[in-house]
Design a protein around this motif. Sequence first.
Motif, PDB file in Angstrom:
ATOM      1  N   GLY A  11       0.815  -1.208   0.000  1.00  0.00           N
ATOM      2  CA  GLY A  11       0.000   0.000   0.000  1.00  0.00           C
ATOM      3  C   GLY A  11       0.845   1.252   0.000  1.00  0.00           C
ATOM      4  O   GLY A  11       2.079   1.192  -0.107  1.00  0.00           O
ATOM      5  N   LYS A  12       0.169   2.386   0.163  1.00  0.00           N
ATOM      6  CA  LYS A  12       0.878   3.668   0.148  1.00  0.00           C
ATOM      7  C   LYS A  12       0.489   4.490   1.368  1.00  0.00           C
ATOM      8  O   LYS A  12       0.759   4.101   2.493  1.00  0.00           O
ATOM      9  CB  LYS A  12       0.621   4.397  -1.167  1.00  0.00           C
ATOM     10  CG  LYS A  12       1.285   3.710  -2.367  1.00  0.00           C
ATOM     11  CD  LYS A  12       1.325   4.626  -3.587  1.00  0.00           C
ATOM     12  CE  LYS A  12       2.136   3.988  -4.704  1.00  0.00           C
ATOM     13  NZ  LYS A  12       2.346   4.910  -5.838  1.00  0.00           N
ATOM     14  N   ASP A  13      -0.182   5.616   1.154  1.00  0.00           N
ATOM     15  CA  ASP A  13      -0.417   6.585   2.230  1.00  0.00           C
ATOM     16  C   ASP A  13      -1.153   6.013   3.439  1.00  0.00           C
ATOM     17  O   ASP A  13      -0.854   6.406   4.573  1.00  0.00           O
ATOM     18  CB  ASP A  13      -1.194   7.780   1.680  1.00  0.00           C
ATOM     19  CG  ASP A  13      -0.421   8.534   0.610  1.00  0.00           C
ATOM     20  OD1 ASP A  13      -0.118   7.933  -0.442  1.00  0.00           O
ATOM     21  OD2 ASP A  13      -0.118   9.725   0.815  1.00  0.00           O
ATOM     22  N   VAL A  57       9.273   8.571   5.914  1.00  0.00           N
ATOM     23  CA  VAL A  57       8.473   7.713   5.034  1.00  0.00           C
ATOM     24  C   VAL A  57       7.519   8.555   4.189  1.00  0.00           C
ATOM     25  O   VAL A  57       7.271   8.241   3.023  1.00  0.00           O
ATOM     26  CB  VAL A  57       7.706   6.649   5.846  1.00  0.00           C
ATOM     27  CG1 VAL A  57       6.769   5.856   4.939  1.00  0.00           C
ATOM     28  CG2 VAL A  57       8.684   5.696   6.536  1.00  0.00           C
ATOM     29  N   LYS A  58       7.004   9.649   4.755  1.00  0.00           N
ATOM     30  CA  LYS A  58       6.149  10.534   3.964  1.00  0.00           C
ATOM     31  C   LYS A  58       6.917  11.088   2.769  1.00  0.00           C
ATOM     32  O   LYS A  58       6.383  11.178   1.656  1.00  0.00           O
ATOM     33  CB  LYS A  58       5.615  11.682   4.817  1.00  0.00           C
ATOM     34  CG  LYS A  58       4.620  12.561   4.068  1.00  0.00           C
ATOM     35  CD  LYS A  58       4.045  13.649   4.965  1.00  0.00           C
ATOM     36  CE  LYS A  58       3.058  14.521   4.196  1.00  0.00           C
ATOM     37  NZ  LYS A  58       2.494  15.602   5.070  1.00  0.00           N
ATOM     38  N   SER A  59       8.185  11.452   2.981  1.00  0.00           N
ATOM     39  CA  SER A  59       8.993  11.947   1.862  1.00  0.00           C
ATOM     40  C   SER A  59       9.189  10.860   0.814  1.00  0.00           C
ATOM     41  O   SER A  59       9.191  11.129  -0.387  1.00  0.00           O
ATOM     42  CB  SER A  59      10.355  12.454   2.361  1.00  0.00           C
ATOM     43  OG  SER A  59      11.208  11.397   2.757  1.00  0.00           O
ATOM     44  N   ALA A  60       9.332   9.600   1.258  1.00  0.00           N
ATOM     45  CA  ALA A  60       9.462   8.490   0.315  1.00  0.00           C
ATOM     46  C   ALA A  60       8.153   8.274  -0.453  1.00  0.00           C
ATOM     47  O   ALA A  60       8.160   8.032  -1.659  1.00  0.00           O
ATOM     48  CB  ALA A  60       9.854   7.212   1.062  1.00  0.00           C
ATOM     49  N   LEU A  62       5.977  10.516  -1.211  1.00  0.00           N
ATOM     50  CA  LEU A  62       5.866  11.586  -2.200  1.00  0.00           C
ATOM     51  C   LEU A  62       6.683  11.277  -3.450  1.00  0.00           C
ATOM     52  O   LEU A  62       6.495  11.893  -4.498  1.00  0.00           O
ATOM     53  CB  LEU A  62       6.315  12.921  -1.591  1.00  0.00           C
ATOM     54  CG  LEU A  62       5.354  13.520  -0.552  1.00  0.00           C
ATOM     55  CD1 LEU A  62       6.015  14.694   0.157  1.00  0.00           C
ATOM     56  CD2 LEU A  62       4.043  13.934  -1.189  1.00  0.00           C
ATOM     57  N   ASN A  63       7.598  10.312  -3.312  1.00  0.00           N
ATOM     58  CA  ASN A  63       8.381   9.835  -4.453  1.00  0.00           C
ATOM     59  C   ASN A  63       7.900   8.451  -4.903  1.00  0.00           C
ATOM     60  O   ASN A  63       8.683   7.653  -5.421  1.00  0.00           O
ATOM     61  CB  ASN A  63       9.868   9.807  -4.087  1.00  0.00           C
ATOM     62  CG  ASN A  63      10.467  11.203  -4.003  1.00  0.00           C
ATOM     63  OD1 ASN A  63      10.728  11.835  -5.019  1.00  0.00           O
ATOM     64  ND2 ASN A  63      10.667  11.702  -2.786  1.00  0.00           N
ATOM     65  N   ASP A  64       6.602   8.205  -4.692  1.00  0.00           N
ATOM     66  CA  ASP A  64       5.919   6.999  -5.186  1.00  0.00           C
ATOM     67  C   ASP A  64       6.379   5.702  -4.541  1.00  0.00           C
ATOM     68  O   ASP A  64       6.289   4.623  -5.147  1.00  0.00           O
ATOM     69  CB  ASP A  64       6.054   6.884  -6.714  1.00  0.00           C
ATOM     70  CG  ASP A  64       5.388   8.045  -7.437  1.00  0.00           C
ATOM     71  OD1 ASP A  64       4.408   8.578  -6.901  1.00  0.00           O
ATOM     72  OD2 ASP A  64       5.858   8.413  -8.522  1.00  0.00           O
ATOM     73  N   ALA A  65       6.867   5.769  -3.309  1.00  0.00           N
ATOM     74  CA  ALA A  65       7.291   4.555  -2.612  1.00  0.00           C
ATOM     75  C   ALA A  65       6.105   3.628  -2.344  1.00  0.00           C
ATOM     76  O   ALA A  65       4.959   4.057  -2.238  1.00  0.00           O
ATOM     77  CB  ALA A  65       7.979   4.908  -1.295  1.00  0.00           C
ATOM     78  N   ILE A  66       6.413   2.344  -2.216  1.00  0.00           N
ATOM     79  CA  ILE A  66       5.443   1.321  -1.869  1.00  0.00           C
ATOM     80  C   ILE A  66       5.806   0.761  -0.496  1.00  0.00           C
ATOM     81  O   ILE A  66       6.967   0.420  -0.240  1.00  0.00           O
ATOM     82  CB  ILE A  66       5.439   0.172  -2.897  1.00  0.00           C
ATOM     83  CG1 ILE A  66       5.021   0.689  -4.272  1.00  0.00           C
ATOM     84  CG2 ILE A  66       4.512  -0.955  -2.441  1.00  0.00           C
ATOM     85  CD1 ILE A  66       3.590   1.145  -4.359  1.00  0.00           C
ATOM     86  N   ILE A  67       4.812   0.658   0.377  1.00  0.00           N
ATOM     87  CA  ILE A  67       4.999   0.051   1.692  1.00  0.00           C
ATOM     88  C   ILE A  67       4.492  -1.390   1.625  1.00  0.00           C
ATOM     89  O   ILE A  67       3.403  -1.648   1.109  1.00  0.00           O
ATOM     90  CB  ILE A  67       4.236   0.829   2.780  1.00  0.00           C
ATOM     91  CG1 ILE A  67       4.798   2.253   2.912  1.00  0.00           C
ATOM     92  CG2 ILE A  67       4.318   0.097   4.131  1.00  0.00           C
ATOM     93  CD1 ILE A  67       3.958   3.169   3.771  1.00  0.00           C
ATOM     94  N   LYS A  91      10.219  17.971  -2.100  1.00  0.00           N
ATOM     95  CA  LYS A  91       9.372  16.939  -1.505  1.00  0.00           C
ATOM     96  C   LYS A  91       9.755  16.683  -0.046  1.00  0.00           C
ATOM     97  O   LYS A  91       8.902  16.379   0.789  1.00  0.00           O
ATOM     98  CB  LYS A  91       9.428  15.666  -2.342  1.00  0.00           C
ATOM     99  CG  LYS A  91       8.729  15.833  -3.688  1.00  0.00           C
ATOM    100  CD  LYS A  91       8.730  14.569  -4.526  1.00  0.00           C
ATOM    101  CE  LYS A  91       7.996  14.802  -5.838  1.00  0.00           C
ATOM    102  NZ  LYS A  91       7.991  13.613  -6.714  1.00  0.00           N
ATOM    103  N   LEU A  92      11.030  16.808   0.267  1.00  0.00           N
ATOM    104  CA  LEU A  92      11.453  16.693   1.663  1.00  0.00           C
ATOM    105  C   LEU A  92      10.828  17.802   2.502  1.00  0.00           C
ATOM    106  O   LEU A  92      10.342  17.562   3.618  1.00  0.00           O
ATOM    107  CB  LEU A  92      12.981  16.762   1.755  1.00  0.00           C
ATOM    108  CG  LEU A  92      13.745  15.498   1.364  1.00  0.00           C
ATOM    109  CD1 LEU A  92      15.240  15.796   1.276  1.00  0.00           C
ATOM    110  CD2 LEU A  92      13.487  14.368   2.356  1.00  0.00           C
TER     111      LEU A  92
END
Length: 231
Positions: A11-13, A57-60, A62-67, A91-92
């Motif tokens: 998931g994401k956010d 993790v929020k900054s990640a 914002l760069n389309d990271a997947i958790i 984004k940071l």
Amino acid sequence: MSKTPIPLTHGKDTLLEPVARLNGHVFDTDPVVTYMLLEMSEEERLAYLPTYWSTLVKSALLNDAIITEADGWKAASVLVPPGKYIDNAWKLLYAGFLSVLWRIGFSGLKERLWTEFSGMTDNAKKKGLHGQKLYYYIFSIGTEHEHRGKGLAKAIMRQHQKTARAEDVPIWLEATSPSSRDLYLSLGFQEIEEIILGKGKVNADATRQSGGSGVPLYAMVWWPKGTNAAL
């Protein structure tokens, strides 16, 4: 009889706060994180870790990271996709990183984060990625203390390797302990360089010590089968 596969959820956010809480537990004594927050007392650092990880993790994200979480949040990872970079300044800032910088302090920002961690890992990437611009980056991966040794992080990493192999791109990470380094080696990662943070200032566990050995960090890369850059 074959083992039941470890259940994984992606998931994401909506997974931001659970992974921040988990990382706050998982990295409570991590030497690299402790070194980054060197100005804090142990009590302050432990109380701050969930906020610290929430911002990072929020900054990640914002760069389309997947958790990815394993078996009901016993372990989790944050994976940044190819072509995205977590050091994107805007984004940071949007993620609230100024508050983290305030807690780290200017000397920590300049010396520990920019000069040491970012500078040294960037140099290791130049050496280990052979000019490859696209790669997955393991921003974080960890397992709750009581669930370690059960193959949870390995299951997550194998899923990431499957994804990277399908796209024919490598995976980059920095292991923060000898045990995690050994896990990644067992999964086919190559150690590119042992980076030492805080040499002469702290010991391996990030306690202040004049002339200390410093905190080790292991820059590592995994190449999918058939990638010519894996030399």
